[in-house]
Design an enzyme around this catalytic site. Structure first.
Site, PDB file in Angstrom:
ATOM      1  CG  ASP A  67       8.783  -1.924  -4.801  1.00  0.00           C
ATOM      2  OD1 ASP A  67       9.530  -1.475  -5.340  1.00  0.00           O
ATOM      3  OD2 ASP A  67       8.132  -1.536  -3.436  1.00  0.00           O
ATOM      4  CG  ASN A 136       1.790   1.753   5.542  1.00  0.00           C
ATOM      5  OD1 ASN A 136       3.071   1.769   5.424  1.00  0.00           O
ATOM      6  ND2 ASN A 136       1.058   1.136   5.008  1.00  0.00           N
ATOM      7  CG  HIS A 138       5.177   0.638   2.947  1.00  0.00           C
ATOM      8  ND1 HIS A 138       3.961   0.803   2.206  1.00  0.00           N
ATOM      9  CD2 HIS A 138       6.036   1.071   2.302  1.00  0.00           C
ATOM     10  CE1 HIS A 138       4.226   1.736   1.281  1.00  0.00           C
ATOM     11  NE2 HIS A 138       5.625   2.068   1.424  1.00  0.00           N
ATOM     12  CD  GLU A 143       1.492  -1.788   2.079  1.00  0.00           C
ATOM     13  OE1 GLU A 143       1.866  -1.330   3.072  1.00  0.00           O
ATOM     14  OE2 GLU A 143       1.025  -1.273   1.237  1.00  0.00           O
TER      15      GLU A 143
HETATM   16  C1  F6R Z   1       9.185   1.944  -3.651  1.00  0.00           C
HETATM   17  C2  F6R Z   1       9.130   1.268  -2.298  1.00  0.00           C
HETATM   18  C3  F6R Z   1       8.466   1.939  -1.320  1.00  0.00           C
HETATM   19  C4  F6R Z   1       8.702   3.486  -1.028  1.00  0.00           C
HETATM   20  C5  F6R Z   1       7.859   4.221  -0.116  1.00  0.00           C
HETATM   21  C6  F6R Z   1       8.158   5.719   0.332  1.00  0.00           C
HETATM   22  O1  F6R Z   1      10.070   1.192  -4.449  1.00  0.00           O
HETATM   23  O2  F6R Z   1       9.666   0.434  -2.172  1.00  0.00           O
HETATM   24  O3  F6R Z   1       8.481   1.329   0.029  1.00  0.00           O
HETATM   25  O4  F6R Z   1       9.993   3.586  -0.779  1.00  0.00           O
HETATM   26  O5  F6R Z   1       6.583   3.933  -0.264  1.00  0.00           O
HETATM   27  O6  F6R Z   1       7.593   6.223  -0.931  1.00  0.00           O
HETATM   28  P1  F6R Z   1       7.852   7.883  -1.156  1.00  0.00           P
HETATM   29  O7  F6R Z   1       9.254   7.828  -1.231  1.00  0.00           O
HETATM   30  O8  F6R Z   1       7.438   8.303  -2.429  1.00  0.00           O
HETATM   31  O9  F6R Z   1       7.326   8.417  -0.056  1.00  0.00           O
END
Ligand code: F6R
Length: 241
Positions: A67, A136, A138, A143
């Protein structure tokens, strides 16, 4: 799902790096799907160390990031382009032409999404997809919602994700509201998926991912349907299992 539980963040990073190294040593032309965020920083540190020691090589590897924020260019310190160069690409010598990250500044985002999906297919699909998980549930920026999209698409970030990611920005207002993300189909087509989680704040999402019903309200729960999905968790993230 195969679940590997280790003591702490360092253990998680080392175990995940071992799995990536095995993949690279089995197939030099591996196509890797990559995530950003705090969880995978330790993994990238380990991979850089292994590369420095000559234990693995990235010359023939192709990468696709999950992303990118809409509106942030590659030079923006909070863009995922910048993150990847800082934590991995700047250290391991992947040829620039083999690095793929959705472009956050293109005017025609719909076209960017279509082209990204075609590029994944043209590369032969993803061999190993690395994932973090949101509090959450995701994955990527897919989401919780009534419906999920299969392919790479534009997404409005949830209030929860904007709040969680505001720790990287000066204020909540600076967090971009939209992103491009690979879809759950793009992720599920990977031959192997490895999801990492560390810390108590991920325990609820992990519990729902592993034991909960398969539901679009917890996008990571769809991983129960994947035949080769490995979860690398530290004790805190696994504490509700
Ligand atoms: C980022 C991504 C997100 C993160 C998730 C966890 O490329 O795809 O899904 O993996 O938000 O983020 P952290 O590791 O910062 O808790």
């Amino acid at each position: 799902m195969k679940i590997h539980i280790v003591d702490d963040y360092e253990g998680m990073s080392a175990e995940a790096a071992r799995i990536v190294a095995d993949q690279l040593n089995r197939k030099k032309e591996t196509v890797l799907g990559l995530a950003t965020g705090s969880t995978v920083e330790g993994l990238y540190r380990e991979l850089v160390k292994m590369n420095d020691k000559g234990l693995i090589g990235f010359e023939n590897v192709t990468t696709f990031n999950l992303d990118e924020y809409i509106g942030l260019g590659p030079e923006h310190p909070q863009s995922y382009h910048y993150y990847m160069h800082r934590h991995l690409f700047g250290h391991v010598g992947i040829p620039a032409g083999r690095i793929n990250i959705p472009a956050g500044l293109e005017e025609d985002s719909e076209r960017t999404c279509r082209d990204y999906e075609l590029a994944i297919k043209a590369a032969g699909g993803i061999d190993l997809q690395i994932l973090g998980i949101g509090v959450n549930g995701h994955i990527g920026f897919n989401e919780p919602a009534g419906e999920l999209k299969a392919e790479t698409h534009l997404v409005d970030l949830s209030a929860e994700t904007i709040k969680a990611n505001s720790r990287f920005f000066e204020s909540m207002d600076d967090v971009p509201r939209r992103a491009i993300t690979m879809g759950v189909g793009s992720i599920m087509h990977a031959r192997t998926i490895m999801l990492l989680a560390s810390g108590e704040n991920k325990a609820g999402a992990i519990k729902q991912t592993v034991d909960g019903p398969i539901t679009t309200a917890v996008p990571a729960s769809l991983l129960q349907l994947h035949g080769e999905c490995i979860l690398v968790l530290d004790r805190e993230a696994a504490s509700l299992l």
